[in-house]
Design an enzyme around this catalytic site. Structure first.
Site, short mmCIF file in Angstrom:
data_model
loop_
_atom_site.label_atom_id
_atom_site.label_comp_id
_atom_site.label_asym_id
_atom_site.label_seq_id
_atom_site.Cartn_x
_atom_site.Cartn_y
_atom_site.Cartn_z
N GLY A 138 -0.97 -1.98 3.04
CA GLY A 138 -0.38 -1.43 3.18
C GLY A 138 0.59 -1.67 3.05
O GLY A 138 1.95 -0.93 3.94
N SER A 139 1.45 -3.15 2.59
CA SER A 139 2.61 -3.73 2.67
C SER A 139 3.54 -2.84 1.56
O SER A 139 4.58 -2.99 2.52
CB SER A 139 2.10 -5.01 1.31
OG SER A 139 1.94 -4.68 0.11
N ASN A 140 2.96 -1.73 1.49
CA ASN A 140 4.37 -1.17 0.57
C ASN A 140 4.99 0.36 1.24
O ASN A 140 5.66 -0.06 1.64
CB ASN A 140 3.60 -0.53 -1.12
CG ASN A 140 4.02 -1.53 -1.67
OD1 ASN A 140 4.81 -1.82 -2.91
ND2 ASN A 140 2.84 -1.71 -2.15
N ARG B 103 -8.37 6.32 -3.81
CA ARG B 103 -9.06 7.77 -4.38
C ARG B 103 -8.77 8.63 -5.89
O ARG B 103 -6.96 8.60 -5.66
CB ARG B 103 -9.56 8.79 -3.25
CG ARG B 103 -10.22 7.46 -2.53
CD ARG B 103 -12.19 7.54 -2.22
NE ARG B 103 -12.32 6.77 -1.19
CZ ARG B 103 -13.69 5.98 -1.53
NH1 ARG B 103 -14.28 6.16 -2.70
NH2 ARG B 103 -13.52 5.58 -0.94
N HIS C 3 2.20 1.02 -9.79
CA HIS C 3 0.58 0.64 -10.80
C HIS C 3 1.59 -1.25 -11.08
O HIS C 3 2.40 -0.64 -11.42
CB HIS C 3 0.13 1.00 -11.56
CG HIS C 3 -0.85 0.62 -11.88
ND1 HIS C 3 -2.47 0.37 -11.63
CD2 HIS C 3 -0.67 -0.49 -12.78
CE1 HIS C 3 -2.96 -0.55 -12.06
NE2 HIS C 3 -2.14 -0.89 -13.60
C1 GRF Z 1 0.00 -2.47 -5.08
O1 GRF Z 1 -0.11 -3.79 -5.51
C2 GRF Z 1 0.24 -1.60 -5.37
O2 GRF Z 1 1.18 -1.47 -6.73
C3 GRF Z 1 -2.01 -0.73 -6.15
O3 GRF Z 1 -1.74 -0.82 -4.84
C4 GRF Z 1 -1.60 -2.69 -4.02
C5 GRF Z 1 -1.50 -1.87 -2.75
O4 GRF Z 1 -0.78 -2.66 -1.70
N1 GRF Z 1 -1.58 0.72 -6.42
P1 GRF Z 1 -0.33 -2.83 -0.34
O5 GRF Z 1 -1.74 -1.72 0.46
O6 GRF Z 1 0.84 -2.46 -0.63
O7 GRF Z 1 -0.28 -3.81 0.60
#
Ligand code: GRF
Length: 188
Positions: free
Chosen positions: A12-14, A89, A107
């Site tokens: 969940g860092s994004n 998923r 991605h």
């Molecule tokens: C990220 O590298 C994103 O590009 C990919 O999965 C990863 C998720 O990281 N789809 P986080 O859960 O947001 O830390």
């Protein structure tokens, strides 16, 4: 006020970067939805006072899970965007069709290279000199929807997989919220 839903299966860092970026902006995160009971993204959502919803894939199985997911999404309508952030998923056709050009994904490679899981590692092991991130619309195929934005970085001689991962995540956290903002306000 624009309204978004974030979906993720893991760390969940994004999500965190998106939350921080929009905290004082007219964008509301209605909920974070996860398929995985152990996903740290759910904890992060709770800590940010965002509704954290678990739809347990393993318990429900694919069909029931997807039905439940659709019901949940409908219950939040109207909203502007579904943001996939580490969601592992594959969304079924009936969800992708209902929300055509309303679901984005990020991605960690320059698509169409290195689709699927472990993309950073695949790029590193392949030995490419340039890699990056792709933000794209979601369609029925994995990592294959129309590209919205790409950002590239060089892989330097002294890069390790770990240092490359760090660089990729940094550009994800910088660009994903900004591209989402552009989508929401400039109607991309
Ligand atoms: C990220 O590298 C994103 O590009 C990919 O999965 C990863 C998720 O990281 N789809 P986080 O859960 O947001 O830390």
């Amino acid at each position: 006020m624009k309204k978004i839903i974030v979906m993720g299966s893991g760390y969940g860092s994004n999500f965190q970067a998106i939350y921080e970026y929009f905290k004082n902006k007219p964008v509301e995160i209605l909920a974070v939805i996860s398929d995985n009971p152990n996903a740290f993204i759910l904890k992060r959502a709770q800590n940010c006072n965002i509704k954290a919803i678990l739809i347990n894939y393993k318990e429900l199985g694919k069909e029931k899970y997807n039905e439940e997911l659709l019901k949940t999404l409908i219950s939040f309508e109207p909203f502007d965007l579904i943001v996939l952030a580490g969601y592992l998923r594959i969304l079924p056709e009936f969800i992708v069709k209902r929300y055509f050009k309303k679901i984005v994904n990020i991605h960690p490679s320059l698509l169409p290279a290195f689709k699927g899981l472990n993309a950073i590692e695949k790029a590193f092991k392949y030995g490419v000199k340039v890699t990056g991130i792709t933000i794209h619309w979601v369609n029925e195929e994995v990592d294959a929807g129309e590209i919205i934005e790409q950002v590239c970085i060089r892989i330097e001689e002294n890069d390790t997989l770990e240092s490359l991962e760090k660089k990729i995540h940094e550009i994800e956290h910088y660009y994903y919220p900004r591209v989402i903002e552009k989508i929401l306000f400039e109607k991309l």
